[in-house]
Design a protein around this motif. Structure first.
Motif, PDB file in Angstrom:
ATOM      1  N   ALA A  86      -9.382  -7.369   5.396  1.00 26.18           N
ATOM      2  CA  ALA A  86      -8.931  -8.511   4.601  1.00 26.18           C
ATOM      3  C   ALA A  86      -9.630  -8.555   3.248  1.00 26.18           C
ATOM      4  O   ALA A  86      -9.014  -8.890   2.222  1.00 26.18           O
ATOM      5  N   ALA A  87     -10.924  -8.209   3.207  1.00 26.66           N
ATOM      6  CA  ALA A  87     -11.661  -8.224   1.940  1.00 26.66           C
ATOM      7  C   ALA A  87     -11.161  -7.146   0.987  1.00 26.66           C
ATOM      8  O   ALA A  87     -11.307  -7.282  -0.240  1.00 26.66           O
ATOM      9  N   ALA A  88     -10.566  -6.083   1.520  1.00 28.28           N
ATOM     10  CA  ALA A  88     -10.078  -4.995   0.667  1.00 28.28           C
ATOM     11  C   ALA A  88      -8.639  -5.216   0.203  1.00 28.28           C
ATOM     12  O   ALA A  88      -8.138  -4.437  -0.620  1.00 28.28           O
ATOM     13  N   GLN A  89      -7.936  -6.252   0.700  1.00 30.37           N
ATOM     14  CA  GLN A  89      -6.549  -6.493   0.333  1.00 30.37           C
ATOM     15  C   GLN A  89      -6.444  -7.135  -1.046  1.00 30.37           C
ATOM     16  O   GLN A  89      -7.351  -7.831  -1.506  1.00 30.37           O
ATOM     17  N   THR A  90      -5.327  -6.888  -1.700  1.00 31.39           N
ATOM     18  CA  THR A  90      -5.031  -7.507  -3.006  1.00 31.39           C
ATOM     19  C   THR A  90      -3.687  -8.210  -2.914  1.00 31.39           C
ATOM     20  O   THR A  90      -2.880  -7.955  -2.009  1.00 31.39           O
ATOM     21  N   GLU A  91      -3.451  -9.103  -3.875  1.00 27.57           N
ATOM     22  CA  GLU A  91      -2.186  -9.818  -3.949  1.00 27.57           C
ATOM     23  C   GLU A  91      -1.776  -9.971  -5.406  1.00 27.57           C
ATOM     24  O   GLU A  91      -2.635  -9.984  -6.307  1.00 27.57           O
ATOM     25  N   THR A  92      -0.496 -10.055  -5.644  1.00 27.24           N
ATOM     26  CA  THR A  92       0.030 -10.197  -7.002  1.00 27.24           C
ATOM     27  C   THR A  92       0.475 -11.629  -7.232  1.00 27.24           C
ATOM     28  O   THR A  92       0.909 -12.316  -6.291  1.00 27.24           O
ATOM     29  N   TYR A  93       0.355 -12.077  -8.468  1.00 31.52           N
ATOM     30  CA  TYR A  93       0.800 -13.424  -8.833  1.00 31.52           C
ATOM     31  C   TYR A  93       1.219 -13.392 -10.301  1.00 31.52           C
ATOM     32  O   TYR A  93       0.817 -12.503 -11.073  1.00 31.52           O
ATOM     33  N   ARG A  94       2.019 -14.346 -10.682  1.00 36.68           N
ATOM     34  CA  ARG A  94       2.506 -14.428 -12.058  1.00 36.68           C
ATOM     35  C   ARG A  94       1.884 -15.633 -12.756  1.00 36.68           C
ATOM     36  O   ARG A  94       1.748 -16.698 -12.171  1.00 36.68           O
ATOM     37  N   ARG A  95       1.517 -15.391 -13.986  1.00 37.26           N
ATOM     38  CA  ARG A  95       0.928 -16.453 -14.801  1.00 37.26           C
ATOM     39  C   ARG A  95       1.340 -16.229 -16.248  1.00 37.26           C
ATOM     40  O   ARG A  95       1.120 -15.146 -16.798  1.00 37.26           O
ATOM     41  N   ARG A  96       1.945 -17.274 -16.799  1.00 40.99           N
ATOM     42  CA  ARG A  96       2.415 -17.217 -18.190  1.00 40.99           C
ATOM     43  C   ARG A  96       3.349 -16.030 -18.422  1.00 40.99           C
ATOM     44  O   ARG A  96       3.253 -15.302 -19.408  1.00 40.99           O
ATOM     45  N   GLY A  97       4.222 -15.820 -17.426  1.00 42.64           N
ATOM     46  CA  GLY A  97       5.218 -14.778 -17.568  1.00 42.64           C
ATOM     47  C   GLY A  97       4.731 -13.374 -17.295  1.00 42.64           C
ATOM     48  O   GLY A  97       5.506 -12.416 -17.416  1.00 42.64           O
ATOM     49  N   LYS A  98       3.476 -13.208 -16.894  1.00 42.65           N
ATOM     50  CA  LYS A  98       2.933 -11.879 -16.623  1.00 42.65           C
ATOM     51  C   LYS A  98       2.510 -11.775 -15.154  1.00 42.65           C
ATOM     52  O   LYS A  98       2.137 -12.764 -14.530  1.00 42.65           O
ATOM     53  N   THR A  99       2.562 -10.546 -14.634  1.00 43.08           N
ATOM     54  CA  THR A  99       2.157 -10.271 -13.258  1.00 43.08           C
ATOM     55  C   THR A  99       0.716  -9.783 -13.240  1.00 43.08           C
ATOM     56  O   THR A  99       0.339  -8.877 -13.995  1.00 43.08           O
TER      57      THR A  99
END
Length: 391
Positions: A86-99
């Motif tokens: 779990a500590a090695a996992q990443t996730e993507t999110y969008r902010r101000r139109g950027k990923t």
């Protein structure tokens, strides 16, 4: 024979999720002051294997049993490996139109736990309970497949129950929120005001399917005949529940009556054996009482002799102490007399020496003095020197 009324049985199943770090609980829904955060994954695992720090709710702890999958002693290592993933996992999110990419949040649920309880207050390992456990395990495997890690059973609480651990489908460490029936239904609802209703509907669908797979074959009710006020059922459902209840009660009563009859027969056989051996018991009891009385008389005699010996020893001890004091006093007086006698003797010895010296001097003088005067030396001088006479 009086029949015993058996309360109706109904199913119980619950889904829970846990994250590497506990989530803060709003103050309005807390059960106590100490409950500030939800349990994390490590606390869950510790509760399953009955670590004392996370099992305060269990008074008499018993060793849990593995239903299938990982064994009890393998769970701590599994927990550590799951947290590393779990500590090695990443996730993507969008902010101000950027990923953007960031590490997976520590509050993201990564483990699902399904709790199913057997609605029988005693802990007897009966055929019916084994049937329930087999049906429940088959249902869990049908629902979660390879994502099902293990099943652990507990028999040290109010009801026998099983914990089933489920991880995500890519080897663990990723979110499992979508595997929870209520959260999955709520997340699929686009209208925010209806998410709570969707959550409850998802949980109800889970209960319905569990009842079809487990509760109905066991002859149990879908829900309790005495539900909370908000959980009232329709008239038709209540009639079906009452019918199930009556059928279950009749079956349970027939079984209990059969068990009671078997126990009565066994008790009658035991009583016959008891009456057969009663005469031998009376003779053995009389012989034992006689032997016991003899031993008690011997013990009393020995105790009296010991008491007399103690009194004699105490009297001798008192006499010894008295004689010791008397002898010490007499010795002190004798030593005083001896000291005075020694001093007197010493004084007498001095007087005797003086007397002897005086007598020797007088004798010397008598030997030197002549009848007509003193002796004379050569040259015509008188010999009056008495220095050779001891004094």
């Amino acid at each position: 024979m009086n029949e015993i009324a058996i309360p109706p049985r109904c199913i119980f199943i619950r889904q829970m999720t846990a994250a590497p770090v506990g989530v803060k609980i709003p103050a309005r829904v807390r059960k106590g002051r100490a409950e500030t955060h939800t349990w994390n994954v490590a606390q869950w695992i510790n509760e399953l294997i009955r670590v004392p720090a996370n099992s305060h709710h269990v008074t008499n702890k018993l060793v849990p049993e593995s239903i299938f999958g990982l064994e009890i002693d393998e769970l701590p290592a599994y927990c550590e490996e799951l947290l590393k993933k779990a500590a090695a996992q990443t996730e993507t999110y969008r902010r101000r139109g950027k990923t953007h990419v960031r590490k997976q949040k520590a509050t993201q649920p990564i483990l699902l736990c399904v709790v199913a309880s057997y609605p029988e207050p005693d802990m007897q390992d009966t055929d019916k309970r084994r049937k329930w456990l087999a049906l429940t395990s088959e249902t869990m495997q049908a629902w979660y497949g390879d994502n099902l890690i293990c099943g652990i059973s507990h028999s040290d609480e109010a009801f026998f129950h099983g914990h089933y651990l489920v991880q995500s489908g890519n080897g663990g460490g990723t979110p499992v929120r979508h595997m929870h029936a209520g959260h999955a239904a709520a997340d699929a609802e686009p209208v925010k005001s209806k998410k709570g209703q969707a959550y409850r509907a998802g949980c109800q669908n889970l209960l319905d399917e569990f009842w079809e797979r487990v509760g109905n074959p066991m002859g149990w009710l879908r829900m309790s005949p005495n539900p909370r006020p908000k959980g009232r059922v329709s008239r038709s459902q209540a009639q079906r529940n009452r019918q199930h209840q009556q059928e279950n009660e009749a079956a349970e009563l027939r079984k209990r009556n059969l068990d009671l009859e078997q126990k009565a027969e066994a008790l009658a056989a035991a009583q016959a054996v008891h009456h057969e051996n009663e005469k031998y018991f009376d003779s053995d009891l009389a012989e034992g009482e006689s032997y016991l009385n003899r031993r008690l008389a011997e013990i009393d005699a020995a105790d009296d002799a010991l008491q007399r010996q103690r009194e004699l020893v105490n009297a001798m001890k008192d006499e010894y102490e008295s004689n010791k004091v008397r002898i010490e006093s007499e010795a002190a007086v004798m030593w005083k007399v001896i000291g005075e006698a020694a001093a007197t003797t010493k004084a007498w010895q001095g007087e005797v020496r003086d007397q002897v010296a005086l007598e020797a001097r007088v004798a010397r003088m008598r030997g030197k003095v002549r009848l007509g005067g003193g002796s004379r030396r050569a040259g015509g001088e008188d010999d009056d020197d008495l220095s050779d006479v001891p004094f």
